[in-house]
Structures are given as C-alpha cells and as structure tokens.
Enzyme design. Structure first.
Site, PDB file in Angstrom:
ATOM      1  N   LYS A 278       7.432 -52.765  29.482  1.00 46.83           N
ATOM      2  CA  LYS A 278       7.856 -52.729  27.923  1.00 46.83           C
ATOM      3  C   LYS A 278       7.007 -53.497  27.321  1.00 46.83           C
ATOM      4  O   LYS A 278       6.342 -54.496  27.724  1.00 46.83           O
ATOM      5  CB  LYS A 278       9.322 -53.422  27.696  1.00 46.83           C
ATOM      6  CG  LYS A 278      10.618 -52.528  28.637  1.00 46.83           C
ATOM      7  CD  LYS A 278      11.730 -53.020  28.251  1.00 46.83           C
ATOM      8  CE  LYS A 278      13.062 -52.437  28.694  1.00 46.83           C
ATOM      9  NZ  LYS A 278      12.825 -51.068  28.229  1.00 46.83           N
TER      10      LYS A 278
ATOM     11  N   ARG B  25      18.761 -42.895  33.592  1.00 45.23           N
ATOM     12  CA  ARG B  25      19.104 -41.524  33.986  1.00 45.23           C
ATOM     13  C   ARG B  25      18.770 -41.237  35.420  1.00 45.23           C
ATOM     14  O   ARG B  25      19.695 -40.470  35.870  1.00 45.23           O
ATOM     15  CB  ARG B  25      18.394 -40.456  33.163  1.00 45.23           C
ATOM     16  CG  ARG B  25      16.796 -40.336  33.268  1.00 45.23           C
ATOM     17  CD  ARG B  25      16.134 -39.824  32.014  1.00 45.23           C
ATOM     18  NE  ARG B  25      16.046 -40.809  30.903  1.00 45.23           N
ATOM     19  CZ  ARG B  25      15.516 -40.462  29.761  1.00 45.23           C
ATOM     20  NH1 ARG B  25      14.791 -39.362  29.535  1.00 45.23           N
ATOM     21  NH2 ARG B  25      15.448 -41.420  28.757  1.00 45.23           N
TER      22      ARG B  25
END
Length: 550
Positions: A314, A389
């Site tokens: 990130k 996901r």
C-alpha cells in the site's frame, strides 16, 4: 469477548522461522455491556446518576415527561432553550442540575435533542440515545435512567422506542480496549440502564430491550475484534475467539487448518496467506435451532486480519495501521452469530470466515501469478492488494456447494465504494431481487443502511484475462462493481446471493460517529442478525417485496 482479547495479549508463533513480536502484557480494563431494566411510573422518582429526557428542535414548547421534569426544575430547560443555549438539534445535549429541594431523584438531568419533527424517525432516536449515552459515560455516569424517546409526541410504538433507545444507549457507551500500565481507568462506562414508561406493558418492553441488548452485544464484539491490534488478533486468535464465543452460545464451530485447506483445493485463499508467518484458517460456525437438514442462510465474512497489500504494498499516504480492520466483515459475521444465538432466531444460520494475513515476503504470491480456486476456476493476479475477493471466492464456492437457502457476504473490499457512497451506507449487490429487498428491510430495521448497486453483465468485460478464466482486478473505473462481478463467478448452483461492501462504513476515523467513538463501527452485525430473523423463504418468492414486520 473483552476477556478473550486480554487472554490473547501474548502472540504465539506459528512458525519457527522467526521470533514473532510480543503483544502488550497490560490491557486497560473496562466494564461489560450494561444491564437494562424497564419500569413504569413517574421518571422523576427513579433514583440514578443521571436522567435523560428529550426535546424537539421546532419551537420551544416541551411535552410529556420532559415538561414534567422541567416543571420540577422550575423551568430551567425552557429558559435554556429561550436563551438559545440549547437548540435541541439532533444529538445536542444539555446538562441541568436539580436543587436538593427539586422533586427529582437523579442529581443530574441530561436533555438530548431529537432534531426537527419533520425529520423524526426511529433511526434518529437511536442516534439521540447514543449521543446522550456517550455524554453520560464520559461524565462518569454509572446508572442511567431514560425516557422512551418518541413514544409520546414522536408517535413511535413503545416497544419500537424501547428497542432503538436501548441500542443507542448501549452503542453510544462503547469504549475500545486500551493497552498499557499507566492508563488511568476513568472510562469504566455505564453499568446499568433503566428505561421508564409512564404506562405500558412492561413485559413487552422488557423483551424488546433484551433483543436490543443482544443486538448491541454483537456489535460490541465486532468492534472489539476489529479494533484489536494485528499482533493480538491474527488468524489463529480470531478463530479461537470465535470458537470460545460459539461454545458459550451453543453454536457448532470448526476450524480448518492449512493442510485441510490444501486437501480441499482452496488455492486462492492459501495463496493470499502464504506470505505470512501466521497460518491461514477457515472458520465455520453453524447455528442449528431445529432440524439439521434445513437449508441454512450462509453468512460469509472477509477476514484479512492485517493487509499490507502484499507485494503491491500500500502507498505511504495511506494509514496502513488501520489495516488491522480489514477483517471487519468477519468481525461483523461473528458478532451477528452471537446475536442470532442469543435471540434464539428460529432458522439455521451457517457462517464461513476465511482468515488470512496479506504480507510481503519471499514466499508471497506475486502479480502475474495464476491461482486455482476450489472449483477449478482460475484467476490471474493483477494486484496483490485485491486479495479480499480471492479469499472470498474460495469461501463462496465452499458455501454454495450444498445449495443453501441464500448466501450473504460482508467485506471491506474496495475503496471505490467509499468514493461512491461515503461513510453513510454500504453498497450491496445481489443476483436475487427478493434477497435484495429483504436486505433493504433488514437495513431499515437495524439502522445499518445499504444501497443497491448494479451487476450489469458489461462489468464482466473489465475482469477478462488473456491467460486465465478471470483477473482479480479491473480498471480504475467501476472498481466496486468489477469486484462484485468477480465474486459472482464463484457462487454456484443458482443460489440467491448478496455481497455487501462495507469498506466505507466499517471504520470511523474522523472522530465520534453517530453511534460510537472513533474506531471500528461493527457495521453489519445488527444488519445480518436482522436479516436472519426474516422469513427468507417468503421474501425470495416475492420480488420486489414490501417491508414486513416479522
């Protein structure tokens, strides 16, 4: 749950390769959830540390219990309103201190604003009660007495008012655990709540408050888990905390380790967790109040206990420390299961939570990898920070194998949903109009709002891969929808399914929110418990449906 978190203060290594960081040994204590009683009579005669009444913003006239209290205060509330010191905006509070000669048993009176009559709703009562509770808790109140806001001039049925007032008071009193030896315990919190109605069915109101307390308990649990640092809550300890909750609540629980996951073929989930020194776990909870052959409602919660982004780490402008809450979906599901069992919901509910850490290392999965799922479908990894996901894909396939009544997943999945909807509601996708309508009704009753978003087939083109069945990330546009259509590929057997993206509502960073302090909100625990209480068989037959009271 707070006692469980204290027990996990020392992290136990799951690998001999490195010595893992030690967690704090001293945890700041606080009280458990307050008890709630109901009585009938004159609210002025009930002794407590503080008495809560209310006022509307429109006009200066008071009514009901507030008027009676103000008369005993010789017009102090009316004078404050007339001078403009208290406008009764939603959540605004005013402290008034009775004289010893005033016929009021409580030494403090707290007046909370309900806002304008035209905007009045049960949700605003919940907010007002929470604001009053927060103010009272921070003032050192231990025993709080409250009127049933809205049961008079607001026109709410007394049992509805009792439910939302109880939820608001308990949620507003929440304070997160603190760590360290020198932190002064000045926020023990409210320990007892007494609700007073002038006349009414006390037994009916007591049942409403008991159900509301159970709902708040589930949210407290979800908040505690999501607020806990990543060196205290990681896959093993999160699974253990849920297991101990299940044992106390009478819920069946099993924890699937990495060897069994490998045998099952859950390759996507294992790939995400392989960069971490902490082993991945699949948590399965099964609440069975009746027949074990009943098709369950299945709740699936994303449980990334810490998310660095993996190899696609990130960026520095994001607060990576907040990524301890990337298991907010799993926390909400665990909290919902606690509430479902406590309220004796008369339907079978199964919960599945894939628990992993997403870390960069020499063993971490990489951009460009192709992963195989439980059913054999493959996904090209475009971005290792789109990991949620992937673990949900395996969990959804695991859930849909036995054709349950419906599947609902909750996940802090995309930043895109926050861009679209902000911190005010979650986005929801569904392949079934009846299930979508049922979720909307559950959102209305629980106060945890959702907004329907589309699953247009055109979105599928954004996740086409040249080398695999799918890719795990689309373009920068329609990010929230492309994540949902990715998940849809893994729901099999035409099972009714809904996906709730809670990324925008799972954490309150700006400051005190409507229903609690800065930190994890526990969003989803009350929503999912409310959904479980609905007659889904009837809902799924009707599309669209009108919200019905169950």
């Amino acid at each position: 749950m707070r006692s469980l978190l204290r027990a996990f203060r020392t992290a136990r290594p799951l690998s001999t390769k490195v010595a893992l960081q030690q967690a704090p040994r001293s945890v700041h204590p606080r009280t458990e959830l307050a008890t709630v009683d109901v009585s009938s009579g004159d609210v002025r005669s009930v002794p407590s540390d503080a008495l809560v009444v209310n006022a509307f913003e429109d006009g200066t006239d008071l009514s009901g219990a507030t008027l009676a209290v103000d008369e005993s205060l010789k017009g102090a509330i009316h004078r404050a309103r007339k001078r403009g010191d208290f406008q009764a905006k939603l959540g605004e509070v005013l402290w008034v201190y009775p004289n010893e000669s005033d016929p009021i048993a409580s030494p403090r009176v707290l007046v909370v604003g309900l806002g304008k009559h035209g905007d009045f709703s049960s949700a605003r009562v919940r907010t007002a009660a929470a604001k009053a509770s927060t103010a009272a808790s921070r003032a050192g109140v231990r025993h709080l007495t409250s009127v049933l806001h809205g049961a008079g001039a607001g026109g709410l049925p007394p049992d509805v008012s009792a439910r939302v007032v109880t939820e608001g008071l308990l949620l507003g009193a929440y304070e997160p655990l603190r760590y360290g030896k020198k932190i002064e315990d000045h926020l023990r919190g409210i320990e007892k709540v007494t609700l007073v109605e002038l006349s009414g069915d006390v037994a009916e109101l007591q049942q409403a408050t008991a159900d509301a307390r159970n709902a708040a308990m589930g949210t407290w649990t979800a908040r505690d888990l999501a607020n806990a640092p990543g060196n205290i809550i990681y896959p093993e300890t999160l699974a253990r905390a849920a297991s101990e909750m299940c044992e106390a609540a009478g819920i069946r629980c099993s924890i699937v380790g990495e060897q069994e996951l490998q045998e099952l073929g859950m390759g996507m989930m294992l790939a995400v967790g392989q960069g971490s020194e902490r082993a991945s776990q699949l948590l399965v909870m099964d609440y069975v109040p009746g027949r074990s052959d009943e098709k369950p409602l299945v709740l699936v919660g994303k449980g990334v206990t810490f998310d660095t982004g993996g190899i696609c780490i990130k960026p520095g402008d994001l607060s990576m420390g907040l990524m301890k809450m990337d298991m907010g979906g799993a926390a909400a599901v665990i909290g919902a299961m606690q509430t479902i069992a406590a309220t004796r919901t008369p339907r079978r509910v199964t919960a599945i939570c894939p628990l992993v850490e997403n870390m960069p290392s020499g063993r971490a999965y990489r951009p460009g990898d192709v992963l195989e799922s439980l059913c054999g479908k493959t996904a090209e990894v475009v971005n290792t920070d789109a990991e949620g996901r992937l673990i949900l894909a395996d969990a959804l396939q695991f859930a849909s194998r036995d054709k349950p009544a419906a599947i609902v997943d909750a996940a802090t999945l995309t930043g895109a949903v926050n861009v679209a909807l902000g911190p005010f509601c979650a986005g929801v996708f569904s392949n079934n109009a009846g299930l979508m309508s049922s979720l909307m009704c559950a959102a209305e009753s629980s106060g945890e709002r959702v907004w329907p978003l589309p699953l247009y087939p055109e979105y599928r083109t954004t996740i086409k891969s040249n080398i695999a069945d799918l890719k795990n990330c689309g373009s920068r546009f329609s990010g929230v929808a492309s994540s949902a259509v990715f998940l849809e590929h893994f729901v099999e057997n035409k099972v009714p399914w809904a996906h709730i993206d809670i990324a925008g509502v799972a954490w309150n960073e700006a400051g005190a929110g409507d229903l609690g302090p800065q930190g994890a909100t526990g969003f989803g625990a009350r929503l999912l418990a409310a959904l479980a209480g609905r007659d889904l068989a009837l809902d799924l037959e009707e599309a669209p449906i009108v919200c019905r009271t169950r």
